[in-house]
Each structure stands twice: as C-alpha cells, then as structure tokens.
Scaffold this active site. Structure first.
Site, PDB file in Angstrom:
ATOM      1  N   HIS A  59      13.981  49.529 -13.068  1.00  0.00           N
ATOM      2  CA  HIS A  59      14.663  47.773 -13.844  1.00  0.00           C
ATOM      3  C   HIS A  59      15.962  47.678 -12.128  1.00  0.00           C
ATOM      4  CE1 HIS A  59      13.626  48.762 -18.703  1.00  0.00           C
ATOM      5  NE2 HIS A  59      12.287  48.420 -17.268  1.00  0.00           N
ATOM      6  N   GLU A  61      19.116  47.627 -12.651  1.00  0.00           N
ATOM      7  CA  GLU A  61      20.002  47.947 -13.085  1.00  0.00           C
ATOM      8  C   GLU A  61      20.257  49.453 -12.570  1.00  0.00           C
ATOM      9  OE1 GLU A  61      19.700  45.959 -16.892  1.00  0.00           O
ATOM     10  OE2 GLU A  61      18.497  46.628 -15.099  1.00  0.00           O
ATOM     11  N   CYS A  84      18.224  47.149 -20.651  1.00  0.00           N
ATOM     12  CA  CYS A  84      17.504  47.789 -21.914  1.00  0.00           C
ATOM     13  C   CYS A  84      18.068  48.666 -22.823  1.00  0.00           C
ATOM     14  CB  CYS A  84      15.865  48.085 -21.436  1.00  0.00           C
ATOM     15  SG  CYS A  84      16.192  49.359 -20.022  1.00  0.00           S
ATOM     16  N   CYS A  93      18.887  51.231 -19.546  1.00  0.00           N
ATOM     17  CA  CYS A  93      19.239  51.393 -18.444  1.00  0.00           C
ATOM     18  C   CYS A  93      21.362  51.512 -19.476  1.00  0.00           C
ATOM     19  CB  CYS A  93      20.083  50.225 -17.880  1.00  0.00           C
ATOM     20  SG  CYS A  93      18.467  49.890 -16.816  1.00  0.00           S
TER      21      CYS A  93
END
Length: 368
Positions: A59, A61, A84, A93
């Site tokens: 992701h 992040e 998330c 995350c």
C-alpha cells in the site's frame, strides 16, 4: 448534532494535492485495491512519498514509510484515503504508522470498506496519534467515485466510447479510420486507465483491432481483452487471438462445438460460459458480476451500435464518451450507422464537452 470540521493550512492543502497526484498516476493499475497517494513531512519538508503499488500491494503508506530519507519520529503523514487497519495479504498500515512513531495523520476521506471505515481513526487516536480528516474532501471523493461504486455495488465501473463520422457512421468497409491522431491518443489514455476492455465478436471480426495502449511509457499497461461471442464465431486468426493468453483475454460464450472450444483453448483463451436470453443476448449483469470476481474494477466498452444500444438501454454505463469526427466515411460498400444518439441523450442527461486540443474532432462526456 453538527460535527466540528478540522481546519487546514495552505501547506496542508499543497501536500495533499501532491498525494492526490500520486494516487491519480496509478489509477486503474492497483487491482482490487484503491489507488492511494501518500506524502510524509517533517519540519515542513517532504521526507518521503508513496503510492499504491502496481496490482495493489504494498500500500501507499507502507511504500512511503519504506522510502523515507529521514527518521519518521514526529513526522506528519498525508494520505488520500483512510489507512487500512485489517489483516489481509499485507499487515495493517495502522500498525506500520504506529511503529514508525509518526505523530500526525491527515487523510481526505474515510474508506467505504466496512473492515476499515472510521476504525483506523479510532485506532490511531488510541495510540496518541493526532488524526485529522476532510482535507480536499470533495476533490478526493470525486476521484474515488469509481472505487466507492466498486465497493458498494460489487461491480466494475463501466465506461463506454464510440466514434461517429460527420455523416453518422461508425463503420465503413472502405474507410475504417474515423478519428484523428489527437483523439486516438485520448482513446489510448482511456485504455491505460481501465484494467479491462470489452467488445463484441462482430467488432473484432470487422476491425481486427489491437485493443492495446500505445502511449509512450505505458504500453505495457494495456487492458485485459473481454469478448462477447455466444457461439464462438470470433476469427481465430485475428490479432487478439494470436496474442492471447489466459491472463489477458477472456471470451464469454454460450454454446459451441467441442472442436471450436478446443481450438480456442489451445490458443490460450480463458473461455467462460454464460447465459443468454431468448434473443441470443448475454445477461450483461451476470457477466459484470463474474468480471468483478476476476478483479475487473474499471471496464471500458468499445462496442458497435448493437452492443452500445443494449448497454445504454439498460443504463449499464456509468460514463460514456461520444467522439465526433469532421470526416465523412464512404457509403459505397458495407457501412453501419450510429442509431443510438437519441437513446444516449435520453438516458444520460449530464453532458460535458471536453476542452481538449483535438483539432476538428470533438469528445463529449455523458453521465446519468
């Protein structure tokens, strides 16, 4: 009861604009996950950026935390979508943010995913991390309209396009080129931004199209080819079939002989059987549900008049692009008229003429 909105500075807005640009640049290529942009700032300097990886993982992040050129302790994270907080293929995350000792997280909009929505906010706050939300909210909501549609409806977001000549033709056997090179580039941009592209076998047999993205730098991101062909009448010597494999080409069919089925399977085609109605037409909603399960999230339809008419009549398109050329096509041999203009205007009331440098060509966007 009114909710107090967070306030943001001009610098906050600038950093989120950068995050949004990062998200937009990866749109259509993050699989079943949304495209997210992330910027990390410390002492008013950007120390890292990240975006969702191709096919959705890692992701944004996670990538931003990994890419940082400085210690993250006391830094501020700007992210387009709520981080998330659930365990999936990758760890949450929120765990990475907490572990990195980031002191503040600003995100634009909550995730609509029930596993995440407003939960990350509470988790981060419980760890004494300052959390603010709503920065560039309307602009970011607009960007995520396709993702929100995917999540809520469990269907791909469907975009249609068709090119029409000055004399209202969409096909001429003697003169197949309708639009100019500038308009063609917009088509390739649409192909780049959509993970899948649907046509009927009739369009394939008439035009022998490539259906790929031919923009410099992104040619490898061509969409998956989806063909509707109830009786497997697709020309087996066409470009699409010659370049097919199970990951880039699907044919939906209903009934065919064993030898036909075998010949297509030998070419590496993913054949999927699907129902038809008493008029020989597929139930498009069933097909869309099947495509969603196959991770199709953004579907471009470059159909002929018959397929376009059917999808317009059933309001399947979320958006539709009508290309209008200044060129007349020949009617001396086989040709096809565009017969769905009135239906398009009737079903899709919002009309936007795109302000693009297309020479004498025009593109109009229609929405419900």
């Amino acid at each position: 009861m009114s909710t107090k909105k967070d306030k943001f500075s001009s610098k906050d807005k600038l950093y989120m604009e950068i995050a949004l640009k990062l998200a937009k640049s990866r749109y259509g290529h993050t699989g079943s996950n949304p495209s997210v942009g992330c910027v990390i700032v410390k002492h008013d300097k950007i120390i890292s950026i990240g975006q969702t990886s191709i096919n959705g993982r890692p992701h944004a992040e996670s990538n931003a935390i990994k890419n940082s050129i400085d210690n993250l302790n006391g830094s501020k994270m700007y992210v387009t979508l709520e981080p998330c907080c659930h365990h999936g293929v990758t760890p949450p995350c929120t765990n990475l943010i907490i572990k990195s000792k980031i002191s503040e997280v600003i995100y634009s909009v909550p995730d609509v995913d029930a596993r995440v929505k407003n939960k990350s906010f509470k988790i981060l706050k419980s760890k004494k991390i300052k959390v603010r939300k709503g920065l560039l909210e309307e602009k970011v909501k607009n960007f995520y309209s396709t993702y929100f549609f995917n999540r809520k409806k469990k269907l791909p977001y469907v975009t249609g396009k068709i090119a029409v000549s000055k004399n209202n033709l969409i096909y001429s056997k003697l003169d197949k080129k309708i639009t100019n090179t500038k308009a063609d580039k917009f088509t390739h941009l649409l192909r780049y931004k959509n993970d899948s592209l649907m046509i009927s076998y009739k369009t394939l047999n008439n035009d022998n199209p490539k259906l790929n993205c031919r923009l410099n730098g992104v040619k490898k991101y061509s969409p998956k080819r989806i063909i509707l062909d109830s009786k497997l009448n697709t020309n087996i010597n066409s470009f699409i079939i010659k370049t097919a494999n199970k990951s880039n080409t699907i044919i939906f069919y209903n009934k065919a002989g064993n030898s036909q089925i075998l010949s297509f399977k030998k070419k590496g085609i993913n054949l999927i059987r699907s129902k038809i109605d008493n008029k020989g037409r597929f139930d498009i909603k069933i097909i869309l549900k099947k495509l969603y399960k196959l991770n199709c999230r953004n579907l471009l339809v470059e159909g002929g008049d018959e397929l376009t008419n059917y999808l317009l009549r059933n309001k399947i398109f979320n958006t539709f692009y009508l290309y209008k050329s200044d060129k007349k096509l020949s009617k001396k041999n086989e040709y096809l008229n565009f017969n769905s203009l009135n239906l398009l205007k009737q079903k899709y009331k919002k009309k936007i003429d795109l302000k693009l440098d297309l020479g004498k060509n025009k593109i109009t966007l229609y929405k419900i």
